[in-house]
Enzyme design. Structure first.
Site, PDB file in Angstrom:
ATOM      1  N   SER A 119       0.836  -1.191   0.000  1.00 53.39           N
ATOM      2  CA  SER A 119       0.000   0.000   0.000  1.00 53.39           C
ATOM      3  C   SER A 119       0.870   1.238   0.000  1.00 53.39           C
ATOM      4  O   SER A 119       2.007   1.218   0.478  1.00 53.39           O
ATOM      5  CB  SER A 119      -0.899   0.018   1.243  1.00 53.39           C
ATOM      6  OG  SER A 119      -0.129   0.287   2.403  1.00 53.39           O
ATOM      7  N   ASP A 120       0.350   2.328  -0.558  1.00 51.75           N
ATOM      8  CA  ASP A 120       0.940   3.610  -0.236  1.00 51.75           C
ATOM      9  C   ASP A 120       0.709   3.810   1.259  1.00 51.75           C
ATOM     10  O   ASP A 120      -0.132   3.162   1.868  1.00 51.75           O
ATOM     11  CB  ASP A 120       0.292   4.725  -1.062  1.00 51.75           C
ATOM     12  CG  ASP A 120       1.177   5.959  -1.173  1.00 51.75           C
ATOM     13  OD1 ASP A 120       2.115   6.091  -0.363  1.00 51.75           O
ATOM     14  OD2 ASP A 120       0.933   6.792  -2.059  1.00 51.75           O
ATOM     15  N   TRP A 121       1.448   4.720   1.849  1.00 53.14           N
ATOM     16  CA  TRP A 121       1.449   4.842   3.314  1.00 53.14           C
ATOM     17  C   TRP A 121       0.090   5.343   3.824  1.00 53.14           C
ATOM     18  O   TRP A 121      -0.274   6.495   3.649  1.00 53.14           O
ATOM     19  CB  TRP A 121       2.583   5.765   3.741  1.00 53.14           C
ATOM     20  CG  TRP A 121       3.859   5.046   4.048  1.00 53.14           C
ATOM     21  CD1 TRP A 121       4.632   5.223   5.149  1.00 53.14           C
ATOM     22  CD2 TRP A 121       4.533   4.043   3.276  1.00 53.14           C
ATOM     23  NE1 TRP A 121       5.733   4.384   5.119  1.00 53.14           N
ATOM     24  CE2 TRP A 121       5.693   3.647   3.985  1.00 53.14           C
ATOM     25  CE3 TRP A 121       4.255   3.406   2.070  1.00 53.14           C
ATOM     26  CZ2 TRP A 121       6.574   2.667   3.520  1.00 53.14           C
ATOM     27  CZ3 TRP A 121       5.131   2.446   1.594  1.00 53.14           C
ATOM     28  CH2 TRP A 121       6.265   2.089   2.312  1.00 53.14           C
ATOM     29  N   GLY A 122      -0.664   4.421   4.415  1.00 55.86           N
ATOM     30  CA  GLY A 122      -1.994   4.737   4.915  1.00 55.86           C
ATOM     31  C   GLY A 122      -3.105   4.515   3.914  1.00 55.86           C
ATOM     32  O   GLY A 122      -4.254   4.871   4.179  1.00 55.86           O
TER      33      GLY A 122
END
Length: 805
Positions: free
Chosen positions: A229-232
């Protein structure tokens, strides 16, 4: 080396769930009892950003020093595959030195609008050029045993509400424009990881889009690596796991691990699906551990020299009237503009690099001058302001009055271009434009050097003699600018994006950035030069444009065969000759388009290119091989690539609007009646009126009802509602105020106060779901859910959640 099959049989469900989440911001989870180690990932993509851990109370802590190479917006202007490979190798060496196993990049999202705040991190408006740059970047990094993370998959073409916005894209545009660069990078370079985007795509979050993450990425394209995932960027963790999201970053949100465990125990998630992702995580860890080189040291001086060479290759000479450039070493030169002494060399956000060293153009230009007194400097304007400073202007005009040539450094301040927010307009600050007008009154010989990550409006273009587009050229950009200005390097960069006359001319102008809920990609396939050429619109500088200190002649074009059936290869030959008086490099661009310019297709599209180095008078024969996909379009009705029979023009030239050689070939066959019927009525889609693409026509392209872009009157707040929209509810207003204040304390602080303020303002567009994901467990989903109920006036439900253990 890890025995993955054996480990899978010994891991508990809890341990497996843990491995599918990071340990913290930058490390994978270890399992000590089974000897499974942790590996580190770090931000890129134009330099290594390995964070320092602060043991003090200071707001801004620079990352470990690393070589800052030119940003992607500059690198793409090199059109040099070998150069991108070389940069990738250098990045990998710095990762090896710092114990980093995966560098997060490159980004290949398409530049839909010049206003996207993160455009400096992306390559191009054209998917073929972006894809080729990414392929060679990835190959270079991974050739040294370091992984890459191809991002942001997909349709992350804006920063406004990026964590909540629904990108509505028709299937043909999705395949031909927005997925094409990813497809090329996956098939030709196999990055170790792919990073999913924050946004929704056609109604579904990219992090839980099974069609995107499994059916397209893996089943169609053959991707073998891990999806992170992208962060968050996680919405529903179990749904994401089913869809093909293997690793959630950052770590620390233990609620999601519990959801995975509970889903397996309840039979809602098959353990083999969890095992599939765990196996991919372990393969990534295996690769990282295998390629570690303890004690490895990279050559920082060599990397700085490479950064200077690369930056010079990327710079684009946009104007050179009366051969004002190259400068002469005995000329009296006035160097004006704050950027000459304090370089603007990178954008801001997760990719900001703490450079090992930093060159400034003024000091580097001094080294070329025979008489040091021949070079004078004046600041000219305030950098982070649009207000005119009359005293500074007068000093600049006085310096210009006594000079033979003025080199004026203009550009966008740091606060204008950063991750998380869009640019407000396409203009330079007013004080910079005003300064140029004043300088023009005292000296006609003005050369402008631009420092910016994306196109800017140039209302004064006819009032200057020369323009050098330096983009954001990294830590050695100052030296590279001097090399080009004085002719040590002959400029060879070409624009990787169109410079429109004004922002209003851009095809996405009336549909960017959309909101509050959706953004409709109404221009469909007509992105960048595809639009300008179809509309016959005037531009400031076309895609692929760039001047040289020499000249080139295109000759002897030959195509074989000139008639083919769909799926057959075509060979294109030509000769390129340096017809000038000095050595130089030319980027030969090959475009293909149907001879019949009517209908729903581009006039021409870039299909290949090569950068050729030639001595004065030298010539080289070139051969291009055009395969099956070159002549295809995506047939959305059938869900496959098809070829329309008819006459096609193959052109070669120096830009999309400087085509020197053109010949026609025939593709035999008949278009299927079903395909013909599907395309009927769309020929008028290209009858543009002030860039206002027809809503009804777009609805037909989209092939299903377009989602509402408005909040219903009694619509409830959810975890995915941007924080700023909490103000729509009476009880949501105080929650908004409190959380806004708290978020402001944790904004990504820099040394730039104005930028810090803009970052704080943009953070209120985050939904609570994203805030919980990025908080490493300090702001739980339980708390967020209670606040959502409270905002909706459901006070008892909120209290019940708060009092639960």
């Amino acid at each position: 080396m890890l025995d993955i099959k054996k480990l899978l049989s010994k891991l508990t469900v809890s341990e497996k769930a843990g491995l599918c989440s990071g340990l913290d911001d930058w490390h994978t989870r270890s399992v000590e009892r089974l000897g499974i180690p942790s590996i580190m990932v770090a931000d890129g993509p134009h330099g290594l950003r390995k964070e320092r851990v602060s043991d003090s109370l200071q707001d801004y802590v620079p990352s470990y020093p690393a070589t800052c190479f030119p940003t992607a917006s500059a690198l793409a202007c090199s059109w040099d595959r070998d150069l991108l490979f070389e940069v990738g190798e250098a990045l990998a060496e710095e990762c090896l030195q710092e114990g980093v196993s995966v560098i997060l990049g490159p980004g290949v999202n398409i530049k839909r609008s010049p206003l996207c705040g993160r455009n400096f991190e992306y390559f191009s408006e054209d998917p073929y050029l972006a894809g080729q740059m990414a392929v060679n970047h990835i190959r270079g990094v991974q050739s040294r045993g370091i992984g890459t993370s191809l991002k942001h998959f997909t349709a992350n073409n804006q920063e406004f509400r990026r964590m909540a916005i629904d990108a509505c894209i028709d299937e043909r545009a999705l395949r031909e424009i927005y997925l094409a660069a990813f497809e090329m990078a996956v098939k030709e370079a196999q990055p170790w990881t792919v990073m999913c985007a924050y946004n929704r795509l056609n109604g579904e979050y990219c992090s839980e889009n099974e069609r995107l993450l499994t059916r397209i990425l893996r089943d169609e394209w053959g991707f073998q690596g891990l999806v992170m995932s992208d962060w968050g960027a996680v919405n529903q963790r179990v749904k994401g796991l089913r869809a093909g999201l293997d690793l959630e970053m950052p770590g620390g949100k233990f609620e999601n691990e519990e959801k995975i465990i509970n889903a397996v125990q309840a039979g809602e998630l098959k353990e083999e699906i969890l095992d599939r992702s765990v196996e991919r995580v372990l393969k990534l860890v295996n690769a990282g551990v295998k390629n570690k080189k303890d004690g490895f040291r990279c050559d920082e001086k060599r990397h700085h020299a490479l950064a200077r060479k690369v930056a010079a290759e990327c710079m684009v000479l946009l104007k050179n009237e009366n051969a004002v450039l190259p400068l002469k070493t005995n000329q009296k030169i006035a160097v004006i503009g704050d950027f000459a002494r304090n370089p603007r060399y990178q954008g801001y956000g997760s990719s900001v690099i703490n450079p090992i060293q930093l060159d400034c153009a003024y000091e580097e230009m001094l080294k070329f001058c025979k008489e040091k007194n021949n070079l004078v400097y004046a600041q000219g304007f305030l950098r982070e302001s649009s207000l005119v400073d009359e005293e500074m202007e007068q000093a600049a005009c006085e310096a210009a009055r006594h000079a033979q040539v003025v080199v004026l450094f203009l550009g966008l301040p740091e606060s204008y271009e950063t991750e998380g927010m869009e640019r407000e307009n396409m203009r330079l600050p007013d004080n910079q434009d005003h300064l140029l007008q004043e300088l023009k009154k005292v000296n006609a010989n003005i050369v402008v050097v631009l420092s910016n990550g994306s196109p800017v409006e140039l209302p004064w273009v006819d009032k200057v003699q020369g323009i050098l587009e330096a983009y954001l050229s990294g830590q050695a950009g100052g030296g590279a600018i001097a090399d080009v200005l004085f002719g040590k390097v002959n400029p060879s960069g070409k624009l990787a994006e169109t410079f429109p006359l004004k922002l209003e001319n851009n095809p996405s102008f009336h549909a960017f950035p959309g909101g509050p809920k959706t953004v409709e990609y109404r221009e469909s396939i007509y992105v960048g030069y595809r639009y300008y050429d179809k509309a016959g619109a005037e531009v400031r500088f076309p895609f692929g444009f760039g001047l040289s200190y020499t000249s080139f002649t295109y000759e002897k074009m030959k195509i074989s065969p000139i008639s083919i059936n769909a799926g057959e290869e075509v060979k294109v030959h030509c000769t390129i000759r340096n017809s000038g008086k000095r050595a130089g490099k030319e980027i030969v661009q090959l475009y293909v388009g149907r001879k019949d310019v009517n209908g729903f297709h581009a006039v021409r599209e870039l299909k290949d290119f090569v950068k050729v180095s030639l001595q004065a008078g030298e010539e080289k024969d070139l051969t291009f091989i055009l395969g099956k996909r070159v002549f295809t379009f995506y047939d959305a009705a059938k869900g496959e690539w098809s070829t329309a029979p008819g006459e096609y023009q193959i052109s070669m030239g120096a830009s999309s609007r400087d085509l020197r050689l053109t010949q026609t070939i025939m593709i035999e066959g008949e278009i299927e009646k079903a395909v013909q019927k599907d395309l009927e009525g769309l020929e008028h889609y290209t009858e543009f009126h002030d860039n206002r693409f027809n809503h009804g026509a777009f609805q037909r392209l989209y092939r299903k009802p377009l989602p509402s872009n408005e909040f219903a009157r009694h619509e409830k707040i959810t975890l995915n509602t941007p924080l700023v929209d909490f103000q729509k509810k009476l009880l949501g207003k105080p929650i908004f105020g409190i959380l806004k204040k708290e978020l402001g304390k944790h904004a990504g602080f820099t040394e730039n106060p104005r930028l810090n303020q803009r970052v704080k303002e943009a953070m209120v567009e985050m939904p609570l779901q994203a805030i919980t994901n990025s908080s490493s467990g300090t702001f739980t989903e339980k708390t967020a859910s209670a606040l959502v109920h409270l905002a909706n006036g459901e006070i008892m439900r909120a209290i019940k959640i708060f009092v639960q253990k």
